[in-house]
Design a protein around this motif. Structure first.
Motif, PDB file in Angstrom:
ATOM      1  N   ALA A   1       0.811  -1.218   0.000  1.00 22.09           N
ATOM      2  CA  ALA A   1       0.000   0.000   0.000  1.00 22.09           C
ATOM      3  C   ALA A   1       0.843   1.266   0.000  1.00 22.09           C
ATOM      4  CB  ALA A   1      -0.935   0.003   1.213  1.00 22.09           C
ATOM      5  N   ARG A   2       2.121   1.184   0.402  1.00 19.80           N
ATOM      6  CA  ARG A   2       2.970   2.369   0.354  1.00 19.80           C
ATOM      7  C   ARG A   2       3.255   2.788  -1.075  1.00 19.80           C
ATOM      8  NH1 ARG A   2       7.930   0.122   3.649  1.00 19.80           N
ATOM      9  NH2 ARG A   2       7.441  -1.575   2.202  1.00 19.80           N
ATOM     10  N   TYR A   3       3.159   1.835  -1.998  1.00 18.56           N
ATOM     11  CA  TYR A   3       3.467   2.109  -3.409  1.00 18.56           C
ATOM     12  C   TYR A   3       2.233   1.785  -4.250  1.00 18.56           C
ATOM     13  CZ  TYR A   3       7.940   1.389  -1.094  1.00 18.56           C
ATOM     14  OH  TYR A   3       8.978   1.438  -0.201  1.00 18.56           O
ATOM     15  N   ALA A   4       1.097   2.331  -3.876  1.00 19.07           N
ATOM     16  CA  ALA A   4      -0.149   2.094  -4.592  1.00 19.07           C
ATOM     17  C   ALA A   4      -0.877   3.413  -4.795  1.00 19.07           C
ATOM     18  CB  ALA A   4      -1.037   1.106  -3.825  1.00 19.07           C
ATOM     19  N   ALA A   5      -1.738   3.440  -5.789  1.00 15.97           N
ATOM     20  CA  ALA A   5      -2.534   4.632  -6.091  1.00 15.97           C
ATOM     21  C   ALA A   5      -3.833   4.175  -6.738  1.00 15.97           C
ATOM     22  CB  ALA A   5      -1.775   5.597  -7.003  1.00 15.97           C
ATOM     23  N   TYR A   6      -4.826   5.048  -6.700  1.00 16.93           N
ATOM     24  CA  TYR A   6      -6.120   4.728  -7.303  1.00 16.93           C
ATOM     25  C   TYR A   6      -6.627   5.939  -8.079  1.00 16.93           C
ATOM     26  CZ  TYR A   6     -11.110   4.113  -7.897  1.00 16.93           C
ATOM     27  OH  TYR A   6     -12.358   4.029  -8.452  1.00 16.93           O
ATOM     28  N   SER A   7      -7.225   5.667  -9.248  1.00 18.26           N
ATOM     29  CA  SER A   7      -7.943   6.690  -9.993  1.00 18.26           C
ATOM     30  C   SER A   7      -9.116   6.019 -10.682  1.00 18.26           C
ATOM     31  CB  SER A   7      -7.030   7.366 -11.035  1.00 18.26           C
ATOM     32  OG  SER A   7      -6.697   6.463 -12.063  1.00 18.26           O
TER      33      SER A   7
END
Length: 937
Positions: free
Chosen positions: A528-534
């Motif tokens: 989760a430290r290296y995750a993103a959402y769009s």
């Protein structure tokens, strides 16, 4: 006659429905197993009849004779419709005379001539219409799926359908079986379900709808009409973006589309900055307990100094709250394209690409209009369709510059705005030599002396620049340099130091390892430290074995965008919805390198760009650019084009976080065009809130707009000091470290920001869990779609029946592949079963080097003939036969149904692992598995 005798003579309604009239053109035969014509030809089997009636039962059953005739027409034995009609008519003649209730001899004589003729015509017309069914292609009448669709289509809306209760009883009677003696006992009894004319009427009412296209559509969609997409009026900017996606595979215009996509990352049009008013204007919207002292109610000043100070300290004082300034409406965009002599050749195509990029980057809520300069007029053109783009490229003009078209262009815009001066954005696309032409500069001043012109220019060497031309002079807004020759002959991404494919195919390894995109969805868990959402890219993130994965739901596996990331520390993961791309920034120390990996979601292209840079102090993403903040400068990189820009920092500026800097006493925000002062105060962190601008976190825990009122944290936290850790991309969630006077309340908190509310809650234990809270509920997609996989096996065992099993390292049981309920499963076989001599073992799995520097593990077991089995730590088994003509096979290793892929492009199994519906079934995979083992004997 006794009551018992009466019960045995009168059949139940369900049986009555299934019995033929006496006489009838059909009969039950072979002890009730088939329905035959009276001449002995088979019409349907009982199982077929049961299946069709079960499909019709939820809405009641039509007369059984109608169903029998329909099934008769679906068989190849239907033959000549006229012959079948004569056979039915012979029975109808006898039935009319028998069923007539008129006792008068004269009346019966008339009916013997009239009624049979009417029935003859009805039967012949019905058989003619049934011949249409007999002429259908075999796949539309032979299969049970086709017969179900036919029955539903023909009898949909029929008037003579019985009750649902009786329909269920009929289906249950067929399912349990009809006793042959019962059929014989009641075969000669007449039906009470209506005359033959009613059966024909029910049948013919739906036969008119039967044809190849309506039936095919009904089998696919459940309706007999073609389903068409709704005619939605999309904004011009969205239509241009859709056109660019459609043109990617176009042999003629793919180059222009690719050029426009690349320019989208380089074109940045600054918006006018609204300065903070020194004197508040507008009305009063509310009264609150917080605010600056100059907004205290006059009545508060009537208190003595001590009382006023206490009321202010306890938040009891009342303040005026001003109205929020009106939001500016979206600005329309108008583009004038020069097609003059200076743009002949390749630059004309480049100009079209620039116009497409400007149109696609406009506000979707505002209108976009495009024009072509043509002497003394400006012709409006359509760049939202392929036809409009082609028509524009077909026209060239002999004029040296578009100066004569400026005034007619503006007049047309004023006419569209009802005589008012157009307040939208105006762009001119032309050649660099045109901008340097004094005549063109004079034409700009003559057309409108007060207007700020936006002029996009292209030179013959591929240099693009966007200029702002006004009475104050010229100022370059942005620029890039691209290869014009690429738009004439689009090529695949080149393997070079600047742009290279991430994964290369290596001989001897399974073909699937070099597939891009990877054909299967895989189970994985992201850090989760290296995750993103769009919204358009979904959840993207990096796994512990350094793969870049993407999820769009919690019921499917993850799509592997990149199997291996370059070595180094992962600094950030960004999503860019406009280009549907994902960017990962990785920093390596020895040697000092900054890697920017870009994965395109739509076409699965993966590009890697490397820059000889040291570790930056901050990495951020703003307006499509990746920013690297150092002590004395900020470097911005367009991840698609690779264009790099350097902005020097003031000696008094230092990095705060993201794009924000702290000057001597002010908070500064970096943008591609300038560094602006946005506020002042005791800030420990700043972030952008979507749709509202810069917000800040103060040392005392107050959160709010940098230039407005801030909301303090709950009083029960007793905040002593705060540290800013991270913010979500939309700025609606924060991670804040709180040092409280109460040591039990110190720790990491997640702050949720709504319209006028800040919700503080304790963050989950662990850094990853806290980061997952920052992303939101979508962070669970990788957890929800992950399932248990098996890969810790020692070797392969081959069974005499041609199957393969995997032997564990320390246990005596083996896991074998078996077909169960039309699915392939991997399950543990009975303990010790492989010791009975039916299984033969081969050399154990040995570690091999993973291609492309991947961190997942790969092991191989090899047979004497050169066939190999590869065990993949991502939860797969790859089988590569020594026979080059046999497709390679990949199987997922899970505790549920197995899915897989073959090198000839077929997929099968559980949809959890598949991007599209399977093209084959588990039986095909099992046969391929046996073909693989058969060559090993």
């Amino acid at each position: 006659m006794s009551e018992r005798d009466l019960v045995t003579i009168v059949p139940p309604p369900a049986l009555t429905y299934l019995l033929p009239r006496s006489p009838s053109f059909w009969r039950w035969a072979h002890d009730g197993r088939t329905i035959d014509w009276t001449d002995g030809h088979t019409i349907a089997f009982r199982e077929e009849v049961q299946s069709v009636l079960a499909r019709l039962a939820p809405r009641g059953l039509p007369p059984f004779g109608s169903v029998v005739l329909l099934l008769a027409a679906t068989r190849d034995t239907w033959g000549d419709g006229a012959r079948n009609a004569e056979q039915i008519i012979r029975q109808a003649h006898r039935e009319v005379g028998r069923d007539s209730a008129v006792s008068s001899p004269g009346t019966q004589l008339v009916l013997s001539f009239l009624m049979p003729q009417a029935l003859q015509q009805e039967v012949r017309e019905a058989c003619d219409e049934l011949s249409v069914i007999a002429a259908l292609p075999p796949e539309l009448r032979r299969t049970m799926r086709a017969r179900h669709a036919l029955a539903e289509l023909v009898f949909d809306g029929a008037a003579h359908r019985g009750s649902v209760e009786n329909a269920n009883a009929v289906v249950e009677l067929l399912r349990s079986g009809i006793d042959a003696d019962t059929l014989r006992a009641h075969a000669a009894e007449p039906k009470d379900d209506g005359p033959l004319v009613r059966e024909l009427e029910t049948l013919r009412s739906g036969l008119a709808r039967v044809a190849v296209e309506p039936l095919s559509a009904f089998m696919r969609t459940g309706v007999d009409t073609t389903v068409r997409a709704p005619q939605l009026e999309l904004a011009a900017a969205r239509r241009v973006r859709a056109l660019l996606r459609d043109l990617r595979g176009d042999p003629e215009l793919a180059g222009i589309a690719a050029l426009a996509q690349n320019l989208l990352a380089a074109v940045h049009v600054p918006r006018a900055l609204v300065a903070t008013e020194e004197v508040p204007v507008g009305g009063v919207s509310d009264i609150s307990n917080r605010g600056p002292l100059d907004r205290l109610l006059i009545s508060e000043l009537a208190h003595d100094d001590l009382t006023l100070a206490v009321r202010v300290a306890l938040n009891e004082a009342l303040y005026l709250r001003r109205e929020s300034p009106a939001r500016h409406p979206p600005l329309s965009r108008s583009i004038l394209i020069d097609s003059g002599i200076r743009l002949w050749g390749v630059p004309r195509l480049f100009a079209a690409g620039i116009a497409l990029a400007l149109a696609a980057s406009a506000d979707p809520r505002a209108p976009v209009r495009t024009f072509r300069a043509s002497g003394m007029r400006a012709d409006e053109i359509d760049l939202t369709t392929r036809e409009g783009l082609t028509a524009h490229l077909e026209v060239i003009e002999p004029y040296p510059h578009p100066g004569q078209s400026l005034r007619p262009w503006l007049d047309g815009l004023e006419l569209a705005d009802r005589g008012e001066s157009p307040a939208g954005e105006t762009f001119i696309v032309t050649h660099a030599d045109v901008l340097a032409d004094p005549e063109f500069a004079a034409a700009l001043r003559a057309a409108d002396t007060d207007r700020d012109w936006q002029v996009a220019v292209v030179a013959r060497d591929g240099t693009f620049a966007l200029w702002n031309v006004s009475r104050a002079g010229r100022r370059e807004i942005c620029g890039a340099k691209l290869a014009l020759t690429d738009i004439l002959e689009p090529k695949a991404p080149r393997t070079s130091a600047a742009t290279s494919p991430l994964i290369k195919s290596e001989s001897g390894l399974p073909a699937i390892l070099s597939m891009q995109p990877f054909p299967l969805l895989l189970p994985a868990r992201v850090d989760a430290r290296y995750a993103a959402y769009s919204q358009r890219c979904g959840l993207v993130g990096v796994t512990t074995d350094r793969r870049l994965m993407r999820w769009t739901s919690d019921v499917k596996g993850g799509e592997q965008l990149a199997a291996a990331l370059p070595p180094g520390r992962i600094e950030a993961v960004f999503t860019q919805d406009l280009l549907e791309a994902v960017h990962v920034v990785i920093v390596a120390d020895k040697p000092c390198r900054v890697h920017i990996l870009t994965a395109h979601v739509v076409d699965a292209r993966v590009e890697l760009r490397t820059y000889p840079r040291s570790r930056p102090r901050q990495v951020f993403f703003v307006q499509g650019l990746i920013g690297l903040a150092y002590k004395d400068e900020v470097r911005t990189i367009a991840p698609v084009t690779g264009v790099e820009t350097v902005t020097r920092l003031s000696p008094d500026s230092r990095c705060l976080n993201g794009r924000f800097l702290i000057g001597r006493s002010d908070l500064e925000a970096f943008s591609p065009n300038a560094i602006d002062v946005v506020g002042s105060g005791d800030f420990v962190g700043a972030f952008d809130v979507q749709g509202e601008g810069p917000w800040a976190l103060r040392r005392n825990g107050a959160i709010g707009p940098v230039a407005g009122d801030a909301s303090a944290p709950p009083v029960n936290l007793q905040v002593g000091a705060c540290e800013f850790r991270a913010a979500s991309p939309d700025g609606r969630r924060l991670l804040v470290w709180v040092k409280s006077a109460d040591s039990f309340k110190s720790g990491l908190y997640v702050v949720s920001i709504s319209s006028n509310k800040r919700t503080w809650e304790r963050a989950a234990q662990g850094e990853q869990a806290a980061q997952a809270q920052l992303i939101g509920d979508t962070a669970r997609w990788s957890l929800g779609s992950s399932i248990n996989t098996h890969w810790r096996f020692a070797g392969v065992a081959m069974g005499e029946d041609g199957t393969i099993a995997l032997t564990p390292r320390r246990s005596t049981s083996v896991h074998g592949f078996r077909l169960h309920k039309e699915n392939l499963h991997l399950g543990a076989l009975p303990n010790g079963s492989w010791r009975n001599g039916l299984w033969r073992r081969v050399p154990l799995f040995q570690r091999v080097i993973t291609p492309g520097g991947g961190r997942y593990q790969l092991r191989v077991a090899e047979w004497a003939d050169g066939s190999r089995a590869y065990l993949d730590s991502r939860g797969m088994l790859h089988l590569v036969s020594s026979d080059a003509g046999l497709p390679q096979l990949t199987l997922t290793l899970t505790d549920r149904a197995v899915a897989g892929w073959t090198s000839n492009g077929k997929t099968f199994g559980w949809a959890h692992f598949l991007k599209a519906p399977p093209t084959s079934d588990a039986a095909y995979a099992m046969n391929l598995l046996r073909d693989f083992t058969r060559r090993l004997t």
